[in-house]
Design a protein around this motif. Sequence first.
Motif, PDB file in Angstrom:
ATOM      1  N   THR A   1      10.864   9.207   6.871  1.00  0.00           N
ATOM      2  CA  THR A   1       9.721   8.078   6.894  1.00  0.00           C
ATOM      3  C   THR A   1       8.764   8.685   8.386  1.00  0.00           C
ATOM      4  O   THR A   1       9.246   8.583   9.230  1.00  0.00           O
ATOM      5  CB  THR A   1      10.118   6.926   7.262  1.00  0.00           C
ATOM      6  OG1 THR A   1      11.139   6.356   6.155  1.00  0.00           O
ATOM      7  CG2 THR A   1       9.177   5.892   7.230  1.00  0.00           C
TER       8      THR A   1
ATOM      9  N   THR B   1       5.726   6.973   9.328  1.00  0.00           N
ATOM     10  CA  THR B   1       4.750   5.899   9.885  1.00  0.00           C
ATOM     11  C   THR B   1       5.279   5.433  11.306  1.00  0.00           C
ATOM     12  O   THR B   1       4.895   4.358  11.853  1.00  0.00           O
ATOM     13  CB  THR B   1       4.524   5.294   8.835  1.00  0.00           C
ATOM     14  OG1 THR B   1       5.440   4.739   8.091  1.00  0.00           O
ATOM     15  CG2 THR B   1       3.466   5.865   7.992  1.00  0.00           C
TER      16      THR B   1
ATOM     17  N   LEU C   1      -2.288  11.034  10.298  1.00  0.00           N
ATOM     18  CA  LEU C   1      -1.916  10.250   8.673  1.00  0.00           C
ATOM     19  C   LEU C   1      -3.274  10.612   7.943  1.00  0.00           C
ATOM     20  O   LEU C   1      -3.391  10.929   6.539  1.00  0.00           O
ATOM     21  CB  LEU C   1      -2.108   8.649   8.809  1.00  0.00           C
ATOM     22  CG  LEU C   1      -1.071   8.151   9.429  1.00  0.00           C
ATOM     23  CD1 LEU C   1      -1.097   6.483   9.515  1.00  0.00           C
ATOM     24  CD2 LEU C   1       0.412   8.497   8.810  1.00  0.00           C
TER      25      LEU C   1
ATOM     26  N   SER D   1       6.712  10.868   1.563  1.00  0.00           N
ATOM     27  CA  SER D   1       7.361   9.826   2.671  1.00  0.00           C
ATOM     28  C   SER D   1       8.342   9.147   1.556  1.00  0.00           C
ATOM     29  O   SER D   1       8.543   9.521   0.578  1.00  0.00           O
ATOM     30  CB  SER D   1       6.303   9.067   3.047  1.00  0.00           C
ATOM     31  OG  SER D   1       6.766   8.213   4.230  1.00  0.00           O
TER      32      SER D   1
ATOM     33  N   ASP E   1       3.536   2.639   3.648  1.00  0.00           N
ATOM     34  CA  ASP E   1       2.664   3.484   4.728  1.00  0.00           C
ATOM     35  C   ASP E   1       1.384   3.335   4.414  1.00  0.00           C
ATOM     36  O   ASP E   1       0.548   3.341   5.191  1.00  0.00           O
ATOM     37  CB  ASP E   1       3.073   4.949   3.888  1.00  0.00           C
ATOM     38  CG  ASP E   1       4.377   5.615   4.260  1.00  0.00           C
ATOM     39  OD1 ASP E   1       4.818   4.750   5.243  1.00  0.00           O
ATOM     40  OD2 ASP E   1       4.947   6.797   3.845  1.00  0.00           O
TER      41      ASP E   1
ATOM     42  N   CYS F   1      -1.238   2.821   7.270  1.00  0.00           N
ATOM     43  CA  CYS F   1      -2.749   3.557   7.302  1.00  0.00           C
ATOM     44  C   CYS F   1      -3.797   2.683   7.632  1.00  0.00           C
ATOM     45  O   CYS F   1      -4.615   3.161   8.219  1.00  0.00           O
ATOM     46  CB  CYS F   1      -2.431   4.329   6.207  1.00  0.00           C
ATOM     47  SG  CYS F   1      -3.510   5.668   6.281  1.00  0.00           S
TER      48      CYS F   1
END
Length: 814
Positions: free
Chosen positions: A459, A461, A497, A515, A539, A543
Amino acid sequence: MRKLHFFTLLCLHSISTLWAQKTDTHVKFNHPASSFEESLPLGNGRLGALVYGNTKRERIALNEITLWSGGVQEANRQDAHLYLKPIQNLLLEGKNKEAQSLLQKNFVSKDDGSHNGNAANALYGCYQTVGDLFIQWKDTLSKVSKYSRTLDLERAVVETSFTKTGVSYTEKVYTDFKNDVTRIKFFASKNASLNFKISLFRKEHTVISISGNSILMKGQLPAGKDMGMKFITIVKPKLKGGILKIEGNQLIVENATECDLILNTETNYNPVSADLTSADIVAICKDKINKAFIKSEIVCFNAHKLEYQSFFNRCRLNFYAENKIENLSTSKRLALYYAGRSDPNLPALYFNFGRYLLISSSRPGLLPANLQGLWATEYQTPWNGDYHLNINLQMNYWPAEVTNLSALTQPLFQFTNNLVPNGAKTAKAYYNAEGWVAHVISNPWLYTSPGEGAEWGSTLTGGAWLSTHIWEHYLYTKDINFLIKYYPILKGASLFLKSVLVKEAKNNWLVISPSNSPENTYITDDGFKGQTAMGPTMDMQICRSIFNATVEASKILETDLELRKILTDIIPKLAPNQIGQNGDINEWLEDWVDAEPKHRHVSHLFGLYPYDEITPWDNHKLSEAAKETLNQRGDGGTGWSKAWKINFWARLADGNHALRLFKELLKPVNGTGINMQNGGGTYPNLFCAHPPFQIDGNFGGTSGIAEMLIQSHGKNNVIRLLPALPDDKDWQNGSLNGVCARGGFEIDMSWKDGAINRAVVTNKKISGDCYVYLPQNLNIADSNNKIIIPASNVKRVVKFFAKKNEKFLITNSI
């Protein structure tokens, strides 16, 4: 015309002042602790102590927030980025199985990472106990009566009292907020009655000795095959009456009336630079003890109390309701509350306890609160007691801003800032990307690589989620200098990102790839069970959150115009929240089946809480889908999962469901060890049972209570008072003082019969617009009681300009 005075708490019902003080600020036991889960925690942000209160052999378990085994490791696979495009292409082609196979071989750490959560002797390392202070009483045979052990949250002290052979004994323990030592004071009602041995103990990596009238315990923890962090613990007694003797590595107190123990632990870890130093920690440790030694205990305690209360008293919650409950132990109250008995001050106690834990485990200049906060008795803590970035570390700080503990978030931002250099290396190694990234696990050695298992550890983020706290801090404080300092972190998270976005073929949306949705598994139409995907909903929500924050921050700081234009152009092209065929919000880009429908993570509702792109005020359709998602997930789960769901339901303005989950969070749990299948709850000492103990549940529960009583999110950060107040009679009358709202506002409010009775909104930061949702029959007046927004105003969301330090009164009785 009468002037507006600062709001003071009024007791709305006839209840005992003594009872009100004790039931919402005292954690109480009528017996010694038989386990960690019955010990009482103390902490000053650096030093921690767990008081067991044994009348034969007292144990006080010791902690220091920087005491970690392990060390810096190079865990990046430098060639991993060569596999990025092949993985992304396979995902674009719908070949998730092949993509996952390639990712799980190459997008993991190059070593054993966190050693499957058992890294006490590995390079990744583990948060560890300092050891124990033992007090071996001479008289272990006489009968004990009138036993009491209480943690007083108002004074940050644990007091244990008991009677033996007609003599009353009192033990007073606190981790001094002013002098930065731990003090343990013993009193006896009869002269020359204190007789016991003092010793320090740690089962490994230490040498214990006597120096003068002090006990020294020196140690050094392993860092894989090498030796790492050094530490020193010293305890020095101060007697009134009696004599002090030496026996081996123990000190013997004979015939004293009072005994004051001053204890300290120092390590050679520097939290600011995140490395080991060559400082003379023995000299530093002795210096703090000696400075405290020459001061009287009562002077030190009063200074400690004032320093602590400067944080604790900033925000207070009280419920006013008829209450006939006896003066019971906290564990008994938990049992009765879960059985359905009324206890209006138990939610207030839990709220106050959560704030107490944050004050006690997060001090500016040090490390942030970890999975255990500050408290552990293990040498191998569960999951290494580390920093999990897929919710747990972030949840630790959810109550900070809203409950007026904003200053205590500094360790979180310092830690995030320290992650950036390593995160930039990891971004290059795995994604050939700009900016910086942190995955799921981290530690004081600033680990940013994926974990050893890609099904959970990839993952990507975690760092971006941490960065959203920077923007939240600015929204609450309006501190422009803070924003200037930490803006590069926001920018770096956005650049990363941006670098991993690809265009999916079905809708031409931009999605993060590759992801996963934290720790969860999907089932594709052809039956493949997988984790690796592109564009998981969480995500995409993160973002949007970080892109919007970066855009707004760049406007405020008048910088990065080109990047601002790029991000502004990208945001509407990001994959949106989608409602699936069952009426819930999709967790993945496709409407796949959940392999575990009741999974503890509800990551795809990040946009509901802590982010605010899904609210009942602004997006009814998505809010209803979020409700359906929560209903499908159910109310079960581990401790922190239940806490998160409290916040979800509060954000959806369903106070009754939020309270139902709060009561589930307080379900008594007495067992120890890892047992995630039976669901979480609360241990007798109010620590959250994951199980085992994991402190994020305490912090999430605290923020959930706050979210039920005040919200300030959504478009224009509208302040809403009592947005999710339950119908439960225990909640219908109360007050909340010193709570904070986005925009720099502080609020004192009281309510009666389930409706706002009076509130004062103070602009504590900079002049600016304030938006308030004004319920029917309420007016808003300025400091001269001049009505500026009348109750008859047809627009429920009202706007007014607030100068710095200006107060506004919301009331129905002007």
